[in-house]
Write an enzyme that holds these catalytic residues in place. Structure first.
Site, PDB file in Angstrom:
ATOM      1  N   SER A 185      -5.149 -20.954  11.684  1.00 36.73           N
ATOM      2  CA  SER A 185      -4.773 -21.825  12.794  1.00 36.73           C
ATOM      3  C   SER A 185      -5.809 -21.623  13.892  1.00 36.73           C
ATOM      4  CB  SER A 185      -3.378 -21.477  13.307  1.00 36.73           C
ATOM      5  OG  SER A 185      -2.950 -22.388  14.288  1.00 36.73           O
ATOM      6  N   ASN A 239      -5.734 -16.171  12.998  1.00 38.31           N
ATOM      7  CA  ASN A 239      -5.788 -16.900  14.265  1.00 38.31           C
ATOM      8  C   ASN A 239      -7.238 -17.125  14.688  1.00 38.31           C
ATOM      9  OD1 ASN A 239      -4.556 -17.858  16.966  1.00 38.31           O
ATOM     10  ND2 ASN A 239      -6.057 -16.329  17.581  1.00 38.31           N
ATOM     11  N   GLU A 240      -7.705 -18.373  14.637  1.00 35.59           N
ATOM     12  CA  GLU A 240      -8.951 -18.874  15.226  1.00 35.59           C
ATOM     13  C   GLU A 240     -10.229 -18.375  14.574  1.00 35.59           C
ATOM     14  OE1 GLU A 240      -7.315 -20.075  19.659  1.00 35.59           O
ATOM     15  OE2 GLU A 240      -8.763 -18.432  19.509  1.00 35.59           O
ATOM     16  N   ASN A 241     -10.139 -17.677  13.429  1.00 33.85           N
ATOM     17  CA  ASN A 241     -11.368 -17.142  12.847  1.00 33.85           C
ATOM     18  C   ASN A 241     -12.188 -18.189  12.097  1.00 33.85           C
ATOM     19  OD1 ASN A 241     -10.649 -14.716  13.913  1.00 33.85           O
ATOM     20  ND2 ASN A 241      -9.849 -13.868  12.009  1.00 33.85           N
TER      21      ASN A 241
END
Length: 788
Positions: free
Chosen positions: A456, A410-412
């Site tokens: 994502s 997530n978002e990395n």
């Protein structure tokens, strides 16, 4: 046959010289809470009073009696399904092992051993800080050191969650007694082709006797097959004719098939593995086209607009989440029209109970690997743990037909490019090797039937910005953080995997969590239960763009913020659904909460449904009307075509019809029809609005913000009816809401916001209301009022 003995009784929790009863599964916080040692961290400012718990070491102990040790079986294993997180395990002073991963299970040979079993947990802070000291600092969205160990990241707090750093035996523990051999792993590959289901079961066994001849027998729907085990592995294949396909909810049924595999020595059964499977195909269409790069889920050949929600752990203490609680929450999701649940990367791989419920309800599962909002070191001891946990959980979850997508993080990837990480890292590892190397390799090797995406958001290539809305998945957070929700209409992302707007929880939830507090938007408890950076400031600015801010009126603030949340999410979903198939899905942030808090959730921390929840039922229905500028979008996700006439009315706020017309529409199956609104129907100024009605559905468009609309003083009648109340409007009544929990904490209304034209009536069902009273109901009704 393998015999399992649960170890649930007789545990104690030790800290220094103190000892108290412990529940297993459980955690330190729940044990301390049960013993009255700590206050409820969900109530008032209790979270701050228990911060010390996560900084201490704790020990769980119980006795393994001699009867358990000396059995007729050749081997006895001590099996932990989950240990949170860094622990040393010993039996009567003899070390059995050291563990450091919450997301794995562990097995220790304790054949012939008995005595005092001890599980000593080190502080997660101490372990994380030690790893950081060895590997170096890595940037993250939050200051807590969650990226340095394999533990549920949101234990360390998030912008919706408390900082309650847990420790404990959080999943079941048992003794397993067995002889000759046991089933160590079964990897089921389930495919379907031209109506024939194929099941290939790859089996690994552990032996006590290498020379013993072993076979396996498997059955599915009356089909039976046998195979020999060569050494420690083998495979058995079955073909099931004329299988019924498993479908997402709204597309078909969810037939499930029982699979049983028995390990045999001669005719003696040694061990049995049982699961339920479903036959379906899944693909992810990521082809380039004229609009960019798609991201469309395809199940059984049917292209889907995913109607999704993001899922966080339903309790900051996940051992408290029971099978029935999972089912309650997921039934709520299904009832809201949801067909996809994304398990977010700052949480956990959920228990089998979660995926079982999704299998039965037809809820597609998007599973993040547990990485979120941080640069993660790729050196040891983390790298080996990451691969081991991935291998275990990919195989564990493979039987579930609801699981359709693996996601690396997530978002990395976004964080590396946009959040200033790259220069700070100066070449240090940060997780890219996991998301573009280790994890896709593991998925391709073990579970080739499901697609994998690196993250994502992710545009699919470093040649593009990771969060490019025209390519792959997109997270829309400029809206909420900096912009008005009208800006959702500025673009058409290919797949919106995160977006949302905050609102406080239900009134009864606040009263329970903040007993005795005089509630205000900025009262001490309200501020403590608001974890987002400048959260109240963003709520205020979001309100002021549309409403006169209700200074000093908490009840009005509470109502308006909940209305604003529902309207914001509606603005996004209506716009994006109207652009199917370019946009192929929306995943609202978020479905649920892990404690009572002002957040983006549709269902609050006590399980109460906000107005947003009921709005999702409208937004995610198969059929939706939405007014988009000078067009009416007729969205039809049903299997049948939808055609008819829409009644358009240009109205004044006093209730007069200024202009009226009927316009034909025809939306094919899983398609959208866009109908031009005649120019003479366009509302002029703040005193007018447009209403569209077709087949019992309605869309309403006000061209001006509410603060400019000269609403009449609302007039309506309320009467009791069986199972609820009936409200009849005498004037325009916009966004009428019954806050049923103000009538009784257990009361629930069956609908949220509703707009009534003069003369219209609505029935609101109410459950859990002990003493129905029309006057009380009227006092719990809120709606738009003239500016004060």
């Amino acid at each position: 046959m393998l015999q399992a003995t649960p170890l649930t009784d007789g545990w104690i929790l030790r800290h220094e010289s103190a000892a108290l009863p412990a529940a297993v599964p459980g955690c330190v916080h729940t044990d301390l809470l049960a013993a009255g040692v700590i206050p409820d961290p969900f109530v008032g400012l209790g979270e701050t009073e228990v911060a010390w718990v996560g900084r201490r070491d704790w020990t769980y102990e119980t006795d393994l009696d001699a009867a358990s040790a000396h059995t007729a079986y050749e081997q006895t294993d001590l099996v932990f399904d989950g240990l949170d997180t860094v622990a040393e395990i010993s039996l009567d002073g003899r070390p059995l092992g050291r563990v450091r991963n919450m997301h794995r299970s562990y097995r220790f040979d304790v054949t012939g051993l008995s005595g005092r079993l001890s599980v000593r947990f080190a502080s997660a802070y101490a372990e994380a800080e030690a790893v950081r000291g060895r590997l170096g600092e890595r940037p993250a969205a939050y200051a807590e050191p969650y990226q340095y160990l394999r533990k549920m990241a949101c234990s360390f707090g998030w912008d919706w969650g408390p900082t309650l750093v847990t420790a404990g035996i959080w999943r079941p523990v048992r003794l397993e007694h067995w002889s000759t051999a046991r089933i160590a792993r079964v990897r089921p590959l389930v495919t379907v082709e031209q109506g024939t289901g194929r099941v290939e079961l790859a089996i690994d066994v552990e032996r006590t006797r290498v020379e013993a001849p072993l076979t396996v027998e498997a059955t599915v729907d009356g089909v039976r097959a046998r195979a020999e085990i060569d050494g420690t592995s083998g495979a058995v294949r079955l073909e099931v004719p004329d299988v019924r396909l498993w479908w997402p909810r709204g597309y078909g049924e969810q037939p499930l098939y029982d699979v049983e595999l028995t390990l045999l020595h001669g005719e003696d059964a040694l061990d049995v593995w049982r699961r339920r499977i479903g036959f379906r195909t899944v693909a992810l269409d990521r082809r380039a086209d004229a609009d960019g790069t798609g991201f469309t889920l395809v199940v059984n050949g049917e292209r889907l607009f995913a109607r999704g929600v993001n899922w966080i752990p339903d309790d900051v203490f996940p051992s408290r989440v029971t099978r029935e609680r999972y089912r309650t929450r997921l039934r709520q999701a299904a009832a809201a029209g949801v067909d996809l649940v994304r398990i977010w990367g700052g949480g956990i791989y959920e228990s089998e109970d979660f995926y079982d419920a999704c299998d039965e309800l037809g809820l597609l599962v998007w599973q993040d690997f547990p990485f979120a909002c941080a640069a993660y070191p790729e050196e040891q001891p983390l790298r080996g743990e990451v691969e081991a946990e991935a291998r275990e959980n990919v195989v564990r979850l493979m039987p579930h037909p609801s699981l359709v997508l693996w996601n690396g993080n997530n978002e990395n990837l976004w964080g590396f490019r946009d959040w200033g990480w790259e220069p700070r890292l100066a070449g240090d590892s940060w997780g890219e090797g996991y998301y573009l190397g280790v994890l896709p390799r593991v998925v391709a090797e073990l579970d080739p039937t499901r697609p994998y995406t690196a993250g994502s958001p992710w545009s699919g290539s470093w040649d593009r910005h990771p969060n490019d809305p025209a390519h792959g998945t997109h997270h829309s957070w400029e809206v909420w953080n900096r912009e008005d929700y009208a800006e959702y209409r500025a673009d058409v992302p290919r797949f919106v995997a995160e977006f949302g707007w905050q609102a406080p929880p239900a009134y009864a939830t606040l009263r329970r969590a903040l007993p005795g507090e005089e509630l205000a938007a900025d009262s001490p408890g309200m501020l403590h239960h608001q974890k987002a950076e400048d959260g109240n400031g963003k709520l205020r600015r979001g309100l002021e763009r549309h409403f006169a801010f209700p200074e000093g009126d908490f009840d009005r603030w509470h109502y308006l913020t909940q209305v604003n949340q529902a309207r914001a999410v509606a603005a996004g979903i209506e716009h994006w659904r109207s652009h199917w198939p370019v946009c192929a899905g929306t995943v609202v942030w978020q479905l649920n909460d892990c404690w009572p808090v002002t957040s983006w959730a549709a269902i609050d921390g006590d399980g109460r449904e906000k107005p947003l929840y009921h709005e999702l039922r409208r937004l995610y229905a198969d059929r939706l009307l939405t007014l988009q500028g000078r067009e009416l979008a007729v969205v039809n996700q049903a299997a049948e075509a939808w055609a008819g006439a829409v009644r358009l009315r240009r109205m004044s706020v006093e209730g007069a019809v200024v202009e009226e017309a009927s316009v034909d529409f025809a939306a094919g199956r899983r398609a959208v029809d866009r109908v031009a609104v005649p120019k003479e129907l366009e509302p002029v100024g703040p005193k007018e609005f447009l209403v569209a009605d077709a087949d019992g559905l309605r869309a309403v468009h006000f061209p001006a913000p509410d603060r400019e609309v000269p609403y009449p003083r609302p007039e309506f009648e309320v009467v009791l009816v069986p199972g609820g109340i009936s409200v009849t409007a005498r004037t325009l009544v916009r966004d009428l809401l019954l806050q049923a929990d103000r009538l009784h904490p257990d009361a629930r209304a069956d609908r949220g916001l509703v707009t009534l034209l003069p003369g219209e009536e609505v029935t609101i069902g109410v459950s859990g209301w002990e003493t129905p009273d029309a006057a009380a109901a009227r006092s719990a009704l809120y709606c738009m009022e003239p500016a004060r």
